[in-house]
Design a protein around this motif. Sequence first.
Motif, PDB file in Angstrom:
ATOM      1  N   GLN A  58       0.824  -1.202   0.000  1.00 52.02           N
ATOM      2  CA  GLN A  58       0.000   0.000   0.000  1.00 52.02           C
ATOM      3  C   GLN A  58       0.865   1.261   0.000  1.00 52.02           C
ATOM      4  O   GLN A  58       0.589   2.227  -0.709  1.00 52.02           O
ATOM      5  CB  GLN A  58      -0.908   0.006   1.240  1.00 52.02           C
ATOM      6  N   ARG A  59       1.942   1.234   0.775  1.00 51.01           N
ATOM      7  CA  ARG A  59       2.839   2.394   0.835  1.00 51.01           C
ATOM      8  C   ARG A  59       3.555   2.632  -0.495  1.00 51.01           C
ATOM      9  O   ARG A  59       3.816   3.768  -0.885  1.00 51.01           O
ATOM     10  CB  ARG A  59       3.878   2.190   1.941  1.00 51.01           C
ATOM     11  N   MET A  60       3.872   1.549  -1.188  1.00 51.98           N
ATOM     12  CA  MET A  60       4.594   1.689  -2.448  1.00 51.98           C
ATOM     13  C   MET A  60       3.763   2.402  -3.507  1.00 51.98           C
ATOM     14  O   MET A  60       4.303   2.920  -4.486  1.00 51.98           O
ATOM     15  CB  MET A  60       5.043   0.327  -2.965  1.00 51.98           C
ATOM     16  N   MET A  61       2.443   2.452  -3.313  1.00 50.13           N
ATOM     17  CA  MET A  61       1.600   3.186  -4.254  1.00 50.13           C
ATOM     18  C   MET A  61       1.942   4.678  -4.252  1.00 50.13           C
ATOM     19  O   MET A  61       1.698   5.372  -5.237  1.00 50.13           O
ATOM     20  CB  MET A  61       0.125   2.980  -3.899  1.00 50.13           C
ATOM     21  N   GLU A  62       2.510   5.161  -3.140  1.00 49.24           N
ATOM     22  CA  GLU A  62       2.914   6.562  -3.079  1.00 49.24           C
ATOM     23  C   GLU A  62       4.000   6.869  -4.114  1.00 49.24           C
ATOM     24  O   GLU A  62       4.045   7.962  -4.685  1.00 49.24           O
ATOM     25  CB  GLU A  62       3.425   6.917  -1.684  1.00 49.24           C
ATOM     26  N   LEU A  63       4.878   5.883  -4.350  1.00 47.09           N
ATOM     27  CA  LEU A  63       5.978   6.109  -5.283  1.00 47.09           C
ATOM     28  C   LEU A  63       5.495   6.208  -6.721  1.00 47.09           C
ATOM     29  O   LEU A  63       6.169   6.782  -7.578  1.00 47.09           O
ATOM     30  CB  LEU A  63       7.015   4.989  -5.160  1.00 47.09           C
ATOM     31  N   VAL A  64       4.325   5.628  -6.986  1.00 46.62           N
ATOM     32  CA  VAL A  64       3.780   5.677  -8.343  1.00 46.62           C
ATOM     33  C   VAL A  64       3.399   7.109  -8.720  1.00 46.62           C
ATOM     34  O   VAL A  64       3.431   7.481  -9.888  1.00 46.62           O
ATOM     35  CB  VAL A  64       2.548   4.742  -8.460  1.00 46.62           C
ATOM     36  N   ARG A  65       3.083   7.906  -7.716  1.00 45.04           N
ATOM     37  CA  ARG A  65       2.643   9.279  -7.989  1.00 45.04           C
ATOM     38  C   ARG A  65       3.769  10.173  -8.480  1.00 45.04           C
ATOM     39  O   ARG A  65       3.526  11.192  -9.126  1.00 45.04           O
ATOM     40  CB  ARG A  65       2.053   9.903  -6.715  1.00 45.04           C
ATOM     41  N   PHE A  66       4.991   9.821  -8.154  1.00 51.43           N
ATOM     42  CA  PHE A  66       6.130  10.684  -8.479  1.00 51.43           C
ATOM     43  C   PHE A  66       7.131   9.940  -9.359  1.00 51.43           C
ATOM     44  O   PHE A  66       7.340   8.747  -9.207  1.00 51.43           O
ATOM     45  CB  PHE A  66       6.851  11.136  -7.205  1.00 51.43           C
ATOM     46  N   ASN A  67       7.751  10.658 -10.246  1.00 48.81           N
ATOM     47  CA  ASN A  67       8.774  10.063 -11.112  1.00 48.81           C
ATOM     48  C   ASN A  67      10.136  10.224 -10.444  1.00 48.81           C
ATOM     49  O   ASN A  67      11.019  10.938 -10.921  1.00 48.81           O
ATOM     50  CB  ASN A  67       8.761  10.750 -12.481  1.00 48.81           C
ATOM     51  N   LEU A  68      10.308   9.531  -9.320  1.00 49.67           N
ATOM     52  CA  LEU A  68      11.511   9.712  -8.502  1.00 49.67           C
ATOM     53  C   LEU A  68      12.606   8.702  -8.807  1.00 49.67           C
ATOM     54  O   LEU A  68      13.788   9.000  -8.644  1.00 49.67           O
ATOM     55  CB  LEU A  68      11.146   9.593  -7.014  1.00 49.67           C
ATOM     56  N   LEU A  69      12.212   7.510  -9.221  1.00 49.24           N
ATOM     57  CA  LEU A  69      13.167   6.412  -9.332  1.00 49.24           C
ATOM     58  C   LEU A  69      13.681   6.247 -10.760  1.00 49.24           C
ATOM     59  O   LEU A  69      12.929   6.396 -11.725  1.00 49.24           O
ATOM     60  CB  LEU A  69      12.524   5.112  -8.858  1.00 49.24           C
ATOM     61  N   THR A  70      14.953   5.939 -10.871  1.00 50.47           N
ATOM     62  CA  THR A  70      15.617   5.794 -12.162  1.00 50.47           C
ATOM     63  C   THR A  70      16.146   4.369 -12.331  1.00 50.47           C
ATOM     64  O   THR A  70      16.801   3.845 -11.425  1.00 50.47           O
ATOM     65  CB  THR A  70      16.797   6.782 -12.259  1.00 50.47           C
ATOM     66  N   PRO A  71      15.893   3.724 -13.479  1.00 43.63           N
ATOM     67  CA  PRO A  71      16.471   2.396 -13.720  1.00 43.63           C
ATOM     68  C   PRO A  71      17.988   2.491 -13.793  1.00 43.63           C
ATOM     69  O   PRO A  71      18.540   3.403 -14.404  1.00 43.63           O
ATOM     70  CB  PRO A  71      15.881   1.984 -15.082  1.00 43.63           C
ATOM     71  N   ILE A  72      18.650   1.557 -13.160  1.00 37.71           N
ATOM     72  CA  ILE A  72      20.110   1.584 -13.173  1.00 37.71           C
ATOM     73  C   ILE A  72      20.645   0.151 -13.087  1.00 37.71           C
ATOM     74  O   ILE A  72      20.048  -0.701 -12.421  1.00 37.71           O
ATOM     75  CB  ILE A  72      20.645   2.453 -12.009  1.00 37.71           C
ATOM     76  N   THR A  73      21.711  -0.132 -13.788  1.00 36.91           N
ATOM     77  CA  THR A  73      22.272  -1.483 -13.825  1.00 36.91           C
ATOM     78  C   THR A  73      23.330  -1.639 -12.734  1.00 36.91           C
ATOM     79  O   THR A  73      24.227  -0.810 -12.616  1.00 36.91           O
ATOM     80  CB  THR A  73      22.902  -1.766 -15.202  1.00 36.91           C
ATOM     81  N   VAL A  74      23.191  -2.697 -11.967  1.00 33.62           N
ATOM     82  CA  VAL A  74      24.083  -2.932 -10.829  1.00 33.62           C
ATOM     83  C   VAL A  74      24.931  -4.178 -11.070  1.00 33.62           C
ATOM     84  O   VAL A  74      24.409  -5.255 -11.343  1.00 33.62           O
ATOM     85  CB  VAL A  74      23.273  -3.114  -9.531  1.00 33.62           C
ATOM     86  N   ALA A  75      26.246  -4.020 -10.995  1.00 33.74           N
ATOM     87  CA  ALA A  75      27.168  -5.157 -11.052  1.00 33.74           C
ATOM     88  C   ALA A  75      27.586  -5.437  -9.608  1.00 33.74           C
ATOM     89  O   ALA A  75      28.427  -4.748  -9.050  1.00 33.74           O
ATOM     90  CB  ALA A  75      28.378  -4.814 -11.903  1.00 33.74           C
ATOM     91  N   GLN A  76      26.976  -6.455  -8.998  1.00 37.51           N
ATOM     92  CA  GLN A  76      27.174  -6.656  -7.564  1.00 37.51           C
ATOM     93  C   GLN A  76      28.517  -7.279  -7.225  1.00 37.51           C
ATOM     94  O   GLN A  76      29.171  -6.893  -6.271  1.00 37.51           O
ATOM     95  CB  GLN A  76      26.042  -7.515  -7.005  1.00 37.51           C
ATOM     96  N   ASN A  77      28.919  -8.269  -8.000  1.00 39.19           N
ATOM     97  CA  ASN A  77      30.258  -8.834  -7.847  1.00 39.19           C
ATOM     98  C   ASN A  77      30.582  -9.620  -9.110  1.00 39.19           C
ATOM     99  O   ASN A  77      29.788  -9.669 -10.042  1.00 39.19           O
ATOM    100  CB  ASN A  77      30.390  -9.702  -6.574  1.00 39.19           C
ATOM    101  N   VAL A  78      31.731 -10.247  -9.149  1.00 40.21           N
ATOM    102  CA  VAL A  78      32.185 -10.874 -10.389  1.00 40.21           C
ATOM    103  C   VAL A  78      31.448 -12.176 -10.703  1.00 40.21           C
ATOM    104  O   VAL A  78      31.480 -12.654 -11.838  1.00 40.21           O
ATOM    105  CB  VAL A  78      33.715 -11.166 -10.329  1.00 40.21           C
ATOM    106  N   THR A  79      30.771 -12.765  -9.721  1.00 38.86           N
ATOM    107  CA  THR A  79      30.109 -14.050  -9.959  1.00 38.86           C
ATOM    108  C   THR A  79      28.622 -13.917 -10.274  1.00 38.86           C
ATOM    109  O   THR A  79      28.039 -14.817 -10.867  1.00 38.86           O
ATOM    110  CB  THR A  79      30.271 -14.979  -8.736  1.00 38.86           C
ATOM    111  N   LEU A  80      28.011 -12.823  -9.869  1.00 41.48           N
ATOM    112  CA  LEU A  80      26.581 -12.638 -10.104  1.00 41.48           C
ATOM    113  C   LEU A  80      26.352 -11.787 -11.355  1.00 41.48           C
ATOM    114  O   LEU A  80      27.112 -10.853 -11.618  1.00 41.48           O
ATOM    115  CB  LEU A  80      25.919 -11.951  -8.904  1.00 41.48           C
TER     116      LEU A  80
END
Length: 330
Positions: free
Chosen positions: A150-172
Motif C-alpha cells: 500500500q505504501r509503495m503506491m505513493e511512489l507511483v505518484r512521483f517520477n523519482l526512481l531511475t532504472p540503473i544497472t548494478v554489477a554486484q560482484n564478479v560471480t553474479l
Amino acid sequence: MNNQTVDLFSPDHDYDLRFHEEPDLSFASQWASVPVHIKEAVELSQSLPVVFRRNLTGTIEIIALLTCDGEHLIRNGQWTLKQQPELLRHYPFTWILKQRDIKLAYYSQAPHFQGKGQKLLTSKGKPTRKLNDVIKGLDKAQSFFSATGQRMMELVRFNLLTPITVAQNVTLPQETYLVLQEPLSDDVRSQLSPEVAHLLDCHLKSLALLPAINGVLSDAGATEKPANKTRKKAASEKSSAKKAAAPKQAETKAKKAATQPAGAEGIDKIIDNTCEQLGVSREDLQSRKRNDLLTQARNQLAAEAKAAGSLKEMATWLERSPATLSSWLK
C-alpha cells in the motif's frame, strides 16, 4: 527467489512431505537479492544496499541486495549480519494469493525437503507444531508486506526512481533496479508519508555500499555536485522557455477544462498509468469482474485518486460510490 517453482501446500497432496532445518545457507549463495518490507528495509539499509524493482504485476517492491562492497553476505554457508531478511529466514515456506485468499506455499526444490526429516502433518491430517509455527510466522510477515504494498503506491505518484544497472560482484550477473539519484526535495517530501520519506532517505544512504553502478552515483547525503548544478541550470533555462509560451497554453487548457468535468484530466492520467503498468483495460476496471490483478489495479486507482483529491471523480468513473473506494483503502 532464484526463479524457483512455488507449489501450493495441499494436505491431500503433501500429506507425506518431510522437512528438515537447513542451517547451511550455501543454497542461497548465488541469490542476487530478496524482497523486503519497509520495516526491515530501513534496518537492513545500514548494512546492505536497499533498492527498488517492478515485479511481474508492475507494482514497485523493495529489494535487499545480498552483496555489500562486492562480497556476498552468505559466506561458508553462514549469514554474516545480525538481521536476516524475513523471506530468507522463512524459506522454503512462503505464501501465494489465490482467489483473494492467502495460501501456504513452498519451494519444492529447496534442500530442506531432500532426505529424511519430520512430517508437517499428523496422521489425522492436522498441522504439526512445526507447521503451525511456520504459518504463524508467515502470517505476520505477510501483513508487513501487504502494508508495504500500500505504501509503495505513493511512489507511483512521483517520477523519482531511475532504472540503473548494478554489477554486484564478479560471480553474479548484472541486474537492473530502480534507485533514487538525489535527496528528496522539500516539496516532494511534504507529499509523502513520513514512513516512505524515511525509507527513501535510508535507501539513498545504502547505495554507498554498492561496488559498481552503471556510471557514477552521487554519495548519499552529499552536497549538491557540479553535475547537479548543470542540470538545474538547464532546467531553469527550459523553464524560462516554457514561461514564454505559458499564456497560449493557459488559454488552451482553459478551453479544454470548459468541456470536461472537474478532475477528469487528472483521473484520466491515473487510469492510463494504471492500465499501462498492470496490463488491464479501462473496460475491465469499470466492469464487475473480479480477480487479483483487477483488485490490485482498482486499489491503486483509489489510492492515487485519494492522494490527488479526486476520489469522488474516480468513484464516478468506476461507477462505484466514494464509500466503496474508501473501503478498498482500509
